[in-house]
Structures are given as structure tokens and as C-alpha cells.
Write a protein that holds these residues in place. Sequence first.
Motif, PDB file in Angstrom:
ATOM      1  N   VAL A   1       0.834  -1.156   0.139  1.00  0.00           N
ATOM      2  CA  VAL A   1       0.108  -0.206  -0.225  1.00  0.00           C
ATOM      3  C   VAL A   1       0.741   1.229  -0.041  1.00  0.00           C
ATOM      4  O   VAL A   1       1.828   1.240   0.676  1.00  0.00           O
ATOM      5  N   GLU A   2       0.591   2.095  -0.997  1.00  0.00           N
ATOM      6  CA  GLU A   2       1.505   3.380  -0.892  1.00  0.00           C
ATOM      7  C   GLU A   2       0.405   4.606  -0.823  1.00  0.00           C
ATOM      8  O   GLU A   2      -0.701   4.712  -1.605  1.00  0.00           O
ATOM      9  N   PHE A   3       1.036   5.633  -0.290  1.00  0.00           N
ATOM     10  CA  PHE A   3       0.284   6.837  -0.286  1.00  0.00           C
ATOM     11  C   PHE A   3       1.084   7.743  -1.036  1.00  0.00           C
ATOM     12  O   PHE A   3       2.393   8.354  -0.470  1.00  0.00           O
ATOM     13  N   VAL A   4       0.818   8.281  -2.324  1.00  0.00           N
ATOM     14  CA  VAL A   4       1.486   8.939  -2.952  1.00  0.00           C
ATOM     15  C   VAL A   4       0.928  10.440  -3.369  1.00  0.00           C
ATOM     16  O   VAL A   4      -0.196  10.312  -3.615  1.00  0.00           O
ATOM     17  N   GLU A   5       1.617  11.640  -2.909  1.00  0.00           N
ATOM     18  CA  GLU A   5       0.892  12.692  -3.350  1.00  0.00           C
ATOM     19  C   GLU A   5       1.196  13.019  -4.628  1.00  0.00           C
ATOM     20  O   GLU A   5       1.865  12.641  -5.384  1.00  0.00           O
ATOM     21  N   CYS A   6       0.073  13.635  -5.140  1.00  0.00           N
ATOM     22  CA  CYS A   6      -0.136  13.723  -6.638  1.00  0.00           C
ATOM     23  C   CYS A   6      -0.737  15.020  -6.926  1.00  0.00           C
ATOM     24  O   CYS A   6      -1.291  15.693  -6.012  1.00  0.00           O
ATOM     25  N   ASP A   7      -0.690  15.441  -8.068  1.00  0.00           N
ATOM     26  CA  ASP A   7      -1.212  16.967  -8.408  1.00  0.00           C
ATOM     27  C   ASP A   7      -2.477  16.561  -9.350  1.00  0.00           C
ATOM     28  O   ASP A   7      -3.295  17.647  -9.713  1.00  0.00           O
ATOM     29  N   ASP A   8      -3.073  15.507  -9.120  1.00  0.00           N
ATOM     30  CA  ASP A   8      -4.475  15.116 -10.007  1.00  0.00           C
ATOM     31  C   ASP A   8      -5.580  15.930  -9.291  1.00  0.00           C
ATOM     32  O   ASP A   8      -5.809  16.103  -8.135  1.00  0.00           O
ATOM     33  N   GLU A   9      -6.313  16.702 -10.263  1.00  0.00           N
ATOM     34  CA  GLU A   9      -7.500  17.458  -9.664  1.00  0.00           C
ATOM     35  C   GLU A   9      -8.751  16.865  -9.155  1.00  0.00           C
ATOM     36  O   GLU A   9      -9.435  17.284  -8.463  1.00  0.00           O
ATOM     37  N   THR A  10      -8.922  15.494  -9.571  1.00  0.00           N
ATOM     38  CA  THR A  10      -9.811  14.616  -9.340  1.00  0.00           C
ATOM     39  C   THR A  10      -9.833  13.891  -8.080  1.00  0.00           C
ATOM     40  O   THR A  10      -8.786  13.457  -7.578  1.00  0.00           O
ATOM     41  N   GLU A  11     -11.022  14.492  -7.125  1.00  0.00           N
ATOM     42  CA  GLU A  11     -11.024  13.847  -5.798  1.00  0.00           C
ATOM     43  C   GLU A  11     -12.577  13.369  -5.808  1.00  0.00           C
ATOM     44  O   GLU A  11     -13.382  13.892  -5.626  1.00  0.00           O
ATOM     45  N   ASN A  12     -12.384  12.104  -6.243  1.00  0.00           N
ATOM     46  CA  ASN A  12     -13.629  11.254  -6.473  1.00  0.00           C
ATOM     47  C   ASN A  12     -13.894  10.340  -5.387  1.00  0.00           C
ATOM     48  O   ASN A  12     -14.930   9.702  -5.295  1.00  0.00           O
ATOM     49  N   HIS A  13     -13.062   9.868  -4.799  1.00  0.00           N
ATOM     50  CA  HIS A  13     -13.145   8.759  -3.661  1.00  0.00           C
ATOM     51  C   HIS A  13     -13.780   7.288  -4.187  1.00  0.00           C
ATOM     52  O   HIS A  13     -14.493   6.842  -3.749  1.00  0.00           O
ATOM     53  N   GLU A  14     -13.509   7.309  -5.666  1.00  0.00           N
ATOM     54  CA  GLU A  14     -13.843   6.039  -6.433  1.00  0.00           C
ATOM     55  C   GLU A  14     -12.585   5.236  -6.434  1.00  0.00           C
ATOM     56  O   GLU A  14     -11.694   5.962  -6.986  1.00  0.00           O
ATOM     57  N   VAL A  15     -12.813   4.180  -6.563  1.00  0.00           N
ATOM     58  CA  VAL A  15     -11.644   2.966  -6.881  1.00  0.00           C
ATOM     59  C   VAL A  15     -11.454   2.964  -8.470  1.00  0.00           C
ATOM     60  O   VAL A  15     -12.472   2.781  -9.074  1.00  0.00           O
ATOM     61  N   ASN A  16     -10.478   3.382  -8.900  1.00  0.00           N
ATOM     62  CA  ASN A  16     -10.076   3.072 -10.421  1.00  0.00           C
ATOM     63  C   ASN A  16      -9.105   2.121 -10.498  1.00  0.00           C
ATOM     64  O   ASN A  16      -7.889   1.949 -10.038  1.00  0.00           O
ATOM     65  N   LYS A  17      -9.358   1.304 -11.596  1.00  0.00           N
ATOM     66  CA  LYS A  17      -8.057   0.489 -12.231  1.00  0.00           C
ATOM     67  C   LYS A  17      -7.231   0.949 -12.973  1.00  0.00           C
ATOM     68  O   LYS A  17      -7.731   1.580 -13.829  1.00  0.00           O
ATOM     69  N   ASN A  18      -5.989   1.046 -12.754  1.00  0.00           N
ATOM     70  CA  ASN A  18      -5.041   1.473 -13.658  1.00  0.00           C
ATOM     71  C   ASN A  18      -4.505   0.762 -14.668  1.00  0.00           C
ATOM     72  O   ASN A  18      -4.799  -0.428 -14.600  1.00  0.00           O
ATOM     73  N   ASN A  19      -3.764   1.278 -15.611  1.00  0.00           N
ATOM     74  CA  ASN A  19      -3.203   0.655 -16.766  1.00  0.00           C
ATOM     75  C   ASN A  19      -2.277  -0.744 -16.292  1.00  0.00           C
ATOM     76  O   ASN A  19      -2.043  -1.720 -17.267  1.00  0.00           O
TER      77      ASN A  19
END
Length: 76
Positions: free
Chosen positions: A10-28
Motif C-alpha cells: 500500500v502506498e500513499f503518493v502525493e499527486c497533482d490530480d485535480e480529481t478527488e472522487n473517492h472512487e476506486v479506479n483500475k490503472n493501466n
Amino acid sequence: MSKFKIKVSVEFVECDDETENHEVNKNNDGSFSMIISEQDAISIDMCEKSVLQTAYPTIREAVSNHLSQISKKKPK
């Protein structure tokens, strides 16, 4: 009989993504992620909830893939 190692990361990575949706997304790359606010990231309850919500589909997919692979190995 074979043995299996189960690894979880499990990683907590600071990001610049504007989207804060609290939805789980599957990555590439097959991993799952969720974007949370800084306010949520400093709350132990929200961090724990977000990690558990993100982990669930990760666990389900890993178990499904594992069982599929095992079923292919067993003689019929």
C-alpha cells in the motif's frame, strides 16, 4: 505440495490530480487506486477507510487470478 507467498503493498503518493472522487479506479498496470483530499489523508479514519475500499477489488482480482491459475494446473 506447493507453498504460496502472499504480498500486499500500500502506498500513499502525493499527486497533482485535480480529481478527488473517492472512487476506486483500475490503472493501466492492473493496480487499483483512489484519490483523496489532503484533509482525508491526515485523518486516520479516512485513510483506513480509503485503503480498505481500494484493497477490496485488488484482493478479489488477485484471488480470482490465483484460483484460475491453480485450476489450470490440476489434472482433470
